[in-house]
Design a protein around this motif. Structure first.
Motif, short mmCIF file in Angstrom:
data_model
loop_
_atom_site.label_atom_id
_atom_site.label_comp_id
_atom_site.label_asym_id
_atom_site.label_seq_id
_atom_site.Cartn_x
_atom_site.Cartn_y
_atom_site.Cartn_z
N HIS A 1 0.89 -1.06 -0.04
CA HIS A 1 0.01 -0.01 0.16
C HIS A 1 0.85 1.36 -0.09
N HIS A 2 0.40 2.36 -0.71
CA HIS A 2 1.25 3.49 -1.06
C HIS A 2 0.46 4.72 -0.73
N LEU A 3 0.76 5.44 -0.11
CA LEU A 3 -0.21 6.72 0.16
C LEU A 3 0.78 8.00 0.40
N GLU B 1 -2.78 7.48 -3.77
CA GLU B 1 -2.91 6.14 -3.18
C GLU B 1 -3.02 5.07 -4.37
N TYR B 2 -2.20 3.92 -3.85
CA TYR B 2 -2.45 2.64 -4.54
C TYR B 2 -2.25 1.16 -3.54
N SER C 1 -5.86 2.15 -7.89
CA SER C 1 -5.33 3.53 -7.61
C SER C 1 -6.14 4.71 -7.69
#
Length: 203
Positions: free
Chosen positions: A105-107, A112-113, A147
């Motif tokens: 998870h990326h924020l 965000e994805y 995303s």
């Protein structure tokens, strides 16, 4: 055409690849957030992916490392049993199997994805069969991604290093070659496009 360089997606080294993407532009921030919340629930409900893809599409079932069917969200080390239309792998009783090797998870401020990366695997819980139960080799990966940016949500599948699986009985090797080559020529992309489109169908 070259594969896209996507953070978290394995590097393409050899064999076939595909970048399958669907996107929806949403200008209203609250609606964008609501749609992404729905998309996240769908994304992590692997057992329900077929209903979003529609009739005639592949069926997906989530299993734990012991080969027991499970409900709920996927985890690293879980497996997905795939029933694609057409003849299946005979040793795997007509199914193809992949193992979940990464979930991330990326924020950040404007992005965000979520990613789920899988690779072809043996049948979980089956100590008598050591063959890769998939038409692609164990070098291949499929990365599923959703995303959200400030105005857009996206669902995508990225295939990398796709080549036929020869780790099988003779009859399955022939089947794997035909399906893998067909997938590398675009038939797999059609299947994944129905999934990415379906995940974004909020009507």
């Amino acid at each position: 055409m070259r594969p896209k360089q996507i953070p978290g997606v394995p590097v393409q080294e050899r064999g076939g690849f595909h970048d399958t993407e669907s996107q929806k532009n949403v200008g209203e921030p609250n609606l964008l957030a609501q749609n992404f919340d729905v998309l996240k629930k769908r994304f992590f409900s692997i057992n329900e992916w077929q209903q979003y893809s529609g009739e005639g599409s592949a069926e997906f079932k989530l299993y734990n490392s012991a080969g027991v069917p499970v409900e709920g969200a996927p985890e690293i080390g879980y497996f997905i049993r795939i029933d694609i239309p057409g003849p299946g792998e005979s040793e795997a009783k007509g199914f193809d199997w992949v193992e979940i090797i990464n979930i991330s998870h990326h924020l950040s401020d404007h992005l965000e994805y979520f990613l789920i990366t899988c690779r072809p695997s043996k049948i979980p819980g089956n100590v008598e069969n050591n063959h890769i139960a998939h038409f692609y080799s164990s070098k291949a990966t499929s990365t599923f991604m959703i995303s959200k940016t400030d105005e857009q949500i996206k669902a995508a599948v990225y295939g990398r290093n796709e080549s036929p699986n020869y780790d099988a009985r003779f009859i399955d090797k022939i089947r794997n070659i035909f399906i893998a080559v067909g997938g590398m020529m675009g038939t797999a992309k059609i299947q994944w496009k129905t999934l990415s489109d379906g995940l974004l169908d909020f009507d």
